[in-house]
Motif scaffolding. Structure first.
Motif, PDB file in Angstrom:
ATOM      1  N   GLU A 187      -3.774  -4.436  -1.296  1.00 13.84           N
ATOM      2  CA  GLU A 187      -3.473  -3.024  -2.271  1.00 13.84           C
ATOM      3  C   GLU A 187      -2.607  -2.208  -1.450  1.00 13.84           C
ATOM      4  OE1 GLU A 187      -4.527  -3.311  -5.363  1.00 13.84           O
ATOM      5  OE2 GLU A 187      -4.706  -5.304  -5.723  1.00 13.84           O
ATOM      6  N   CYS A 188      -2.955  -1.967  -0.142  1.00 11.04           N
ATOM      7  CA  CYS A 188      -2.642  -0.398   0.571  1.00 11.04           C
ATOM      8  C   CYS A 188      -0.663  -0.729   0.243  1.00 11.04           C
ATOM      9  CB  CYS A 188      -2.632  -0.676   2.242  1.00 11.04           C
ATOM     10  SG  CYS A 188      -4.509  -0.646   2.732  1.00 11.04           S
ATOM     11  N   HIS A 189      -0.056  -2.097   0.645  1.00  7.76           N
ATOM     12  CA  HIS A 189       1.131  -2.455  -0.197  1.00  7.76           C
ATOM     13  C   HIS A 189       2.443  -1.748  -0.610  1.00  7.76           C
ATOM     14  CE1 HIS A 189       5.185  -4.298   0.958  1.00  7.76           C
ATOM     15  NE2 HIS A 189       5.411  -5.199  -0.386  1.00  7.76           N
ATOM     16  N   LYS A 190       0.846  -2.552  -1.542  1.00  7.29           N
ATOM     17  CA  LYS A 190       1.913  -2.048  -3.659  1.00  7.29           C
ATOM     18  C   LYS A 190       1.634  -0.041  -3.560  1.00  7.29           C
ATOM     19  CE  LYS A 190      -0.886  -5.736  -5.460  1.00  7.29           C
ATOM     20  NZ  LYS A 190      -2.367  -6.236  -6.511  1.00  7.29           N
ATOM     21  N   VAL A 191       1.201   0.260  -3.119  1.00 13.60           N
ATOM     22  CA  VAL A 191       1.349   2.070  -3.138  1.00 13.60           C
ATOM     23  C   VAL A 191       1.616   2.754  -2.001  1.00 13.60           C
ATOM     24  CG1 VAL A 191      -1.021   2.139  -4.809  1.00 13.60           C
ATOM     25  CG2 VAL A 191      -0.966   1.878  -2.203  1.00 13.60           C
ATOM     26  N   SER A 192       2.285   1.871  -0.907  1.00 13.90           N
ATOM     27  CA  SER A 192       2.513   2.523   0.165  1.00 13.90           C
ATOM     28  C   SER A 192       1.700   3.431   1.103  1.00 13.90           C
ATOM     29  CB  SER A 192       3.864   3.556  -0.065  1.00 13.90           C
ATOM     30  OG  SER A 192       5.151   2.413  -1.196  1.00 13.90           O
ATOM     31  N   ILE A 193       0.384   3.309   1.097  1.00 12.46           N
ATOM     32  CA  ILE A 193      -0.532   3.379   2.655  1.00 12.46           C
ATOM     33  C   ILE A 193      -0.580   2.493   3.368  1.00 12.46           C
ATOM     34  CG2 ILE A 193      -2.603   3.727   2.465  1.00 12.46           C
ATOM     35  CD1 ILE A 193      -2.927   4.812  -0.480  1.00 12.46           C
ATOM     36  N   ALA A 194      -0.414   3.458   4.685  1.00 18.61           N
ATOM     37  CA  ALA A 194      -0.202   2.631   6.319  1.00 18.61           C
ATOM     38  C   ALA A 194      -1.450   1.868   6.526  1.00 18.61           C
ATOM     39  CB  ALA A 194       0.327   3.848   6.808  1.00 18.61           C
ATOM     40  N   TYR A 195      -1.569   0.512   6.897  1.00 18.17           N
ATOM     41  CA  TYR A 195      -2.122  -1.109   6.971  1.00 18.17           C
ATOM     42  C   TYR A 195      -2.462  -0.641   8.065  1.00 18.17           C
ATOM     43  CZ  TYR A 195      -5.587  -4.665   7.134  1.00 18.17           C
ATOM     44  OH  TYR A 195      -6.397  -5.821   6.217  1.00 18.17           O
ATOM     45  N   ILE A 196      -3.725  -0.540   8.739  1.00  8.67           N
ATOM     46  CA  ILE A 196      -3.493  -1.092  10.241  1.00  8.67           C
ATOM     47  C   ILE A 196      -4.800  -1.436  10.667  1.00  8.67           C
ATOM     48  CG2 ILE A 196      -4.448  -0.009  12.823  1.00  8.67           C
ATOM     49  CD1 ILE A 196      -3.641   2.974  11.214  1.00  8.67           C
ATOM     50  N   ASP A 197      -3.818  -3.017  11.149  1.00  7.12           N
ATOM     51  CA  ASP A 197      -5.585  -4.254  12.037  1.00  7.12           C
ATOM     52  C   ASP A 197      -6.025  -4.005  13.076  1.00  7.12           C
ATOM     53  OD1 ASP A 197      -6.139  -6.265  11.029  1.00  7.12           O
ATOM     54  OD2 ASP A 197      -4.647  -7.929  11.608  1.00  7.12           O
ATOM     55  N   ILE A 198      -7.268  -3.412  12.740  1.00  8.08           N
ATOM     56  CA  ILE A 198      -8.172  -4.053  14.133  1.00  8.08           C
ATOM     57  C   ILE A 198      -9.211  -4.746  13.889  1.00  8.08           C
ATOM     58  CG2 ILE A 198      -8.501  -0.697  14.053  1.00  8.08           C
ATOM     59  CD1 ILE A 198     -10.983  -1.497  12.926  1.00  8.08           C
ATOM     60  N   THR A 199      -8.946  -5.502  13.528  1.00  3.14           N
ATOM     61  CA  THR A 199      -9.372  -6.997  13.236  1.00  3.14           C
ATOM     62  C   THR A 199      -9.358  -8.106  14.534  1.00  3.14           C
ATOM     63  OG1 THR A 199      -9.495  -6.697  11.053  1.00  3.14           O
ATOM     64  CG2 THR A 199     -10.806  -8.998  12.079  1.00  3.14           C
TER      65      THR A 199
END
Length: 241
Positions: A187-199
């Motif tokens: 969903e972040c990719h669809k609206v060009s929002i930065a996604y940070i993987d901390i998992t």
């Protein structure tokens, strides 16, 4: 025999109740924490989420977004202490409702979102999460003055590695968390929002009590510092957009 079975049922019921209470325990903080000196800084910051954002069982200065703001200032970026709308136990729907009731009409230079663990913990559907997470992204964009480039999302940590989760099916928890995070990333990719993987960072805490808060479920400031460090270069770049 009947009495024994009833006793066993009662013990199971009590265990479930305690488990739910521990995961939905609420902090004494208000739903919205406002930084009174925000206008004195060049950049304002809003942090949205649940227990991982409010920093359940840790001091306020150990919250990941508070640590991030401090790191940004040390790097020369005049970022104020974040306003926070977060509460332990919140799902996506509960966060959205709290945002509406807060009446917050401000716009910010940075908006973060970290939400989903309670959707997973309560067994809510992934389809429901997608719809509600998508709506929260739009809310975050609105808070950022309709600038999606000033919004960033942190993935949901894996509570299955916590001491609290001992005896539970950690493989299933991890798989569920990954599936919810895949939705958030998509969903972040669809609206060009930065996604940070901390998992992966959260999973590296397994077996290290210093990376967990006193309740054995939530993360300590030591672990949340790693989240802030992971977000730092991404957020610095966002400020330039």
């Amino acid at each position: 025999m009947v009495i024994l079975k009833i006793t066993q049922i009662c013990r199971v019921a009590v265990a479930i109740f305690i488990s739910l209470l521990a995961c939905t325990q609420r902090t004494t903080e208000p739903d919205m924490i406002v930084n009174p000196n925000a206008d004195a800084s060049a950049y304002s910051f809003l942090s949205l989420g649940d227990s991982y954002t409010i920093g359940e069982s840790v001091s306020a200065n150990y919250r990941w977004s508070v640590q991030l703001a401090d790191m940004l200032r040390k790097d020369g970026e005049d970022v104020g202490e974040p306003d926070i709308i977060a509460r332990t136990g919140w799902t996506t729907a509960e966060l959205q409702n709290a945002i509406k009731t807060s009446g917050n009409q401000k716009t910010y230079d940075l908006v973060s979102l970290l939400i989903g663990v309670n959707n997973q913990y309560r067994g809510q559907s992934q389809d429901q999460y997608r719809i509600e997470f998508r709506e929260l992204l739009q809310t975050a964009i609105k808070f950022a003055g309709d600038r999606a480039a000033h919004v960033f999302v942190l993935s949901t940590p894996d509570w299955g590695v916590s001491p609290y989760a001992a005896g539970q099916n950690k493989i299933n928890i991890a798989q569920d968390i990954d599936q919810f995070n895949t939705i958030a990333k998509d969903e972040c990719h669809k609206v060009s929002i930065a996604y940070i993987d901390i998992t992966p960072l959260s999973r590296s805490a397994a077996g290290d009590d210093s990376q967990f808060a006193s309740d054995g479920l939530h993360y300590s400031g030591k672990q949340m510092k790693l989240w802030a460090e992971k977000a730092l270069p991404v957020v610095k770049a966002l400020l330039k957009k």
